[in-house]
Design an enzyme around this catalytic site. Structure first.
Site, PDB file in Angstrom:
ATOM      1  N   LYS A 212       3.472 -15.323   2.895  1.00 58.27           N
ATOM      2  CA  LYS A 212       3.481 -16.020   1.599  1.00 58.27           C
ATOM      3  C   LYS A 212       4.957 -16.230   1.259  1.00 58.27           C
ATOM      4  O   LYS A 212       5.438 -15.845   0.191  1.00 58.27           O
ATOM      5  CB  LYS A 212       2.734 -15.158   0.554  1.00 58.27           C
ATOM      6  CG  LYS A 212       2.386 -15.857  -0.729  1.00 58.27           C
ATOM      7  CD  LYS A 212       1.256 -16.864  -0.602  1.00 58.27           C
ATOM      8  CE  LYS A 212       1.076 -17.609  -1.915  1.00 58.27           C
ATOM      9  NZ  LYS A 212       0.177 -18.769  -1.806  1.00 58.27           N
TER      10      LYS A 212
ATOM     11  N   ASP B 161      -5.608  -6.740   5.787  1.00 57.80           N
ATOM     12  CA  ASP B 161      -6.798  -6.019   5.333  1.00 57.80           C
ATOM     13  C   ASP B 161      -7.900  -7.040   5.023  1.00 57.80           C
ATOM     14  O   ASP B 161      -9.058  -6.914   5.454  1.00 57.80           O
ATOM     15  CB  ASP B 161      -6.414  -5.228   4.074  1.00 57.80           C
ATOM     16  CG  ASP B 161      -7.468  -4.230   3.652  1.00 57.80           C
ATOM     17  OD1 ASP B 161      -8.529  -4.191   4.287  1.00 57.80           O
ATOM     18  OD2 ASP B 161      -7.229  -3.509   2.667  1.00 57.80           O
TER      19      ASP B 161
ATOM     20  N   TYR C 286       0.820  -1.218   0.000  1.00 53.91           N
ATOM     21  CA  TYR C 286       0.000   0.000   0.000  1.00 53.91           C
ATOM     22  C   TYR C 286       0.853   1.268   0.000  1.00 53.91           C
ATOM     23  O   TYR C 286       0.384   2.331  -0.369  1.00 53.91           O
ATOM     24  CB  TYR C 286      -0.929   0.038   1.222  1.00 53.91           C
ATOM     25  CG  TYR C 286      -2.019  -1.006   1.201  1.00 53.91           C
ATOM     26  CD1 TYR C 286      -2.244  -1.798   0.086  1.00 53.91           C
ATOM     27  CD2 TYR C 286      -2.831  -1.206   2.303  1.00 53.91           C
ATOM     28  CE1 TYR C 286      -3.238  -2.762   0.070  1.00 53.91           C
ATOM     29  CE2 TYR C 286      -3.840  -2.163   2.301  1.00 53.91           C
ATOM     30  CZ  TYR C 286      -4.031  -2.936   1.173  1.00 53.91           C
ATOM     31  OH  TYR C 286      -5.010  -3.884   1.160  1.00 53.91           O
TER      32      TYR C 286
ATOM     33  N   ASP D 229     -11.264  -8.580   7.800  1.00 55.76           N
ATOM     34  CA  ASP D 229     -12.684  -8.498   7.432  1.00 55.76           C
ATOM     35  C   ASP D 229     -13.325  -9.879   7.444  1.00 55.76           C
ATOM     36  O   ASP D 229     -14.479 -10.042   7.844  1.00 55.76           O
ATOM     37  CB  ASP D 229     -12.850  -7.875   6.039  1.00 55.76           C
ATOM     38  CG  ASP D 229     -12.939  -6.357   6.105  1.00 55.76           C
ATOM     39  OD1 ASP D 229     -12.569  -5.795   7.148  1.00 55.76           O
ATOM     40  OD2 ASP D 229     -13.377  -5.743   5.116  1.00 55.76           O
TER      41      ASP D 229
ATOM     42  N   ASP E 138      -3.101 -18.232   2.006  1.00 57.73           N
ATOM     43  CA  ASP E 138      -4.226 -18.944   1.389  1.00 57.73           C
ATOM     44  C   ASP E 138      -4.791 -19.970   2.366  1.00 57.73           C
ATOM     45  O   ASP E 138      -6.008 -20.117   2.515  1.00 57.73           O
ATOM     46  CB  ASP E 138      -3.828 -19.586   0.054  1.00 57.73           C
ATOM     47  CG  ASP E 138      -2.424 -20.170   0.067  1.00 57.73           C
ATOM     48  OD1 ASP E 138      -1.694 -19.954   1.052  1.00 57.73           O
ATOM     49  OD2 ASP E 138      -2.054 -20.863  -0.897  1.00 57.73           O
TER      50      ASP E 138
END
Ligand code: NAD
Length: 374
Positions: free
Chosen positions: A199, A255, A135, A259, A231
């Site tokens: 990852k 992020d 980001y 959620d 994942d």
């Protein structure tokens, strides 16, 4: 203790008002000052994060924040949109650690999108790094591709990057949080556990992340560390969410996973969050937005904001005792059957924002919880 109160837009002022009443009901010695932020600040002063608001936030020990954003400001240039206020505060205050508890309150188990047996007793803390990763990484932009699969065509690119100190500091936050949770009773006597989500099998950035997590872990032998690819983490969160204790991850993965974890608990109106710097100063806000669709109707659920005030007492103001009182009061009003419309189900009492605030205040001050039926 000095608290900056930034109600913001939409339902922000309504829900923050209830949280402030709850703080007053605790009879703590604190000073507070309120300032405009977001669309309300843009309209009054031409900028979503005016200098005076930023100065107040910088001078305070903690910030209680409502929400920002309104559809009527969506056409403004990006730098003037209400949402820029929250990004500006994170940047100027160095708020790099985002803590989001995902707790499934027993009376609300039915509201979860998962089966009750998977979420009963769920209590996870997701820690998301907030100021680095793809980001913020430079370079980024759009250009004509010089190579790749389609040279000569338009392409866009972002840069994923983390430095060692950025990873070290978020790792410390995670191990210390796991230690605290274990000391407070945590997972039924088990050691605190940190699941580091990465990852590392594909990305250099997350190989460094994993290496640094292992190094920092050496200072916390009492806490268990496990690594999980993102994942798999996304899958395990819906398959067996109670296996998690503290989850720590980067900005992008956090992020998305935070959620996902929020949905496990059923309602967006119930979940608080904290964004901390390295010295326990923090900004506390509900995870939801300004909900313009219900603003001014008196039906917004104030509990996420009230629980954010509890996190503020625990993490920035060193008053875990007062935080416990708020959290117990919220449990009590839920057990008494009070529900705002977002968490209402047949057989419970539907109440508005104000009545929910009244009930939490009553529970804190030892009065009978009113049971208004609508
Ligand atoms: P939202 O979270 O505001 O609302 C999503 C849905 O949840 C709506 O139906 C809303 O009515 C409901 N909801 C949210 N909070 C609730 C509460 N406390 N009680 C009952 N129902 C509640 O998300 P959105 O609609 O995508 O965004 C609205 C505005 O909020 C946008 O301008 C967005 O940019 C902004 N936003 C701000 C923040 C923030 O301030 N940190 C975060 C997310 C979105």
């Amino acid at each position: 203790m000095k608290i900056a109160i930034l109600p913001g837009d939409g339902i922000g002022p309504e829900i923050v008002h209830e949280a402030v009443r709850v703080l007053h009901a605790l009879e703590l010695a604190f000073e507070s000052e309120t300032a405009l932020v977001g669309g309300a600040a843009y309209e009054a002063q031409g900028h979503p994060l005016p200098g005076a608001t930023l100065a107040l936030a910088q001078a305070a020990d903690a910030i209680l924040f409502g929400a920002v954003g309104d559809w009527k400001h969506d056409q403004l240039e990006r730098a003037l949109r209400p949402e820029q206020a929250i990004l500006g505060l994170r940047k100027h205050l160095g708020l790099f650690a985002n803590l989001r508890p995902a707790l499934c309150h027993a009376p609300l188990v039915q509201a979860s999108s998962l089966k009750p047996e998977l979420v009963t007793g769920l209590d996870i803390l997701i820690i998301r790094e907030l100021t680095g990763d793809i980001y913020f990484g430079q370079p980024r932009g759009r250009r004509t591709a010089l190579d790749g699969h389609f040279p000569g065509t338009e392409e866009a690119f972002d840069t994923m990057r983390y430095s060692r100190p950025e990873i070290e500091r978020i790792a410390h936050v995670a191990f210390q949080a796991a230690r605290k949770r274990a000391a407070a009773g945590g997972r039924a006597g088990a050691r605190g556990k940190v699941t580091s989500v990465d990852k590392a099998n594909v990305l250099e950035t997350f190989q460094l992340w994993r290496d640094v997590l292992v190094e920092v872990h050496a200072q916390y032998p009492d806490v268990e560390l496990e690594h999980m690819y993102v994942d798999n983490a996304a899958m395990q969160l819906v398959r067996a969410p109670r296996k998690f204790d503290v989850v720590v991850t980067g900005n992008l993965f956090g992020d998305i996973l935070s959620d996902e974890a929020a949905m496990l608990t059923g309602s967006i109106g119930m979940l608080p969050s904290a964004s901390l710097d390295g010295n326990s100063k923090g900004l506390y806000e509900p995870i939801h937005g300004s909900a313009p669709d219900i603003a001014g109707k008196g039906v917004a659920n104030p509990l996420a904001t009230i629980l954010s005030a509890a996190m503020m007492l625990r993490y920035s103001l060193d008053r875990a005792d007062a935080a416990d009182r708020i959290e117990s009061a919220v449990q009590a009003v839920l057990a008494a059957g009070l529900r705002t419309p977002d968490i209402w189900s047949e057989g419970t009492n539907k109440v508005g924002t104000r009545e929910m605030g009244d009930a939490v205040v009553a529970a804190i001050t030892g009065k009978t919880i009113p049971s208004t039926r609508r």
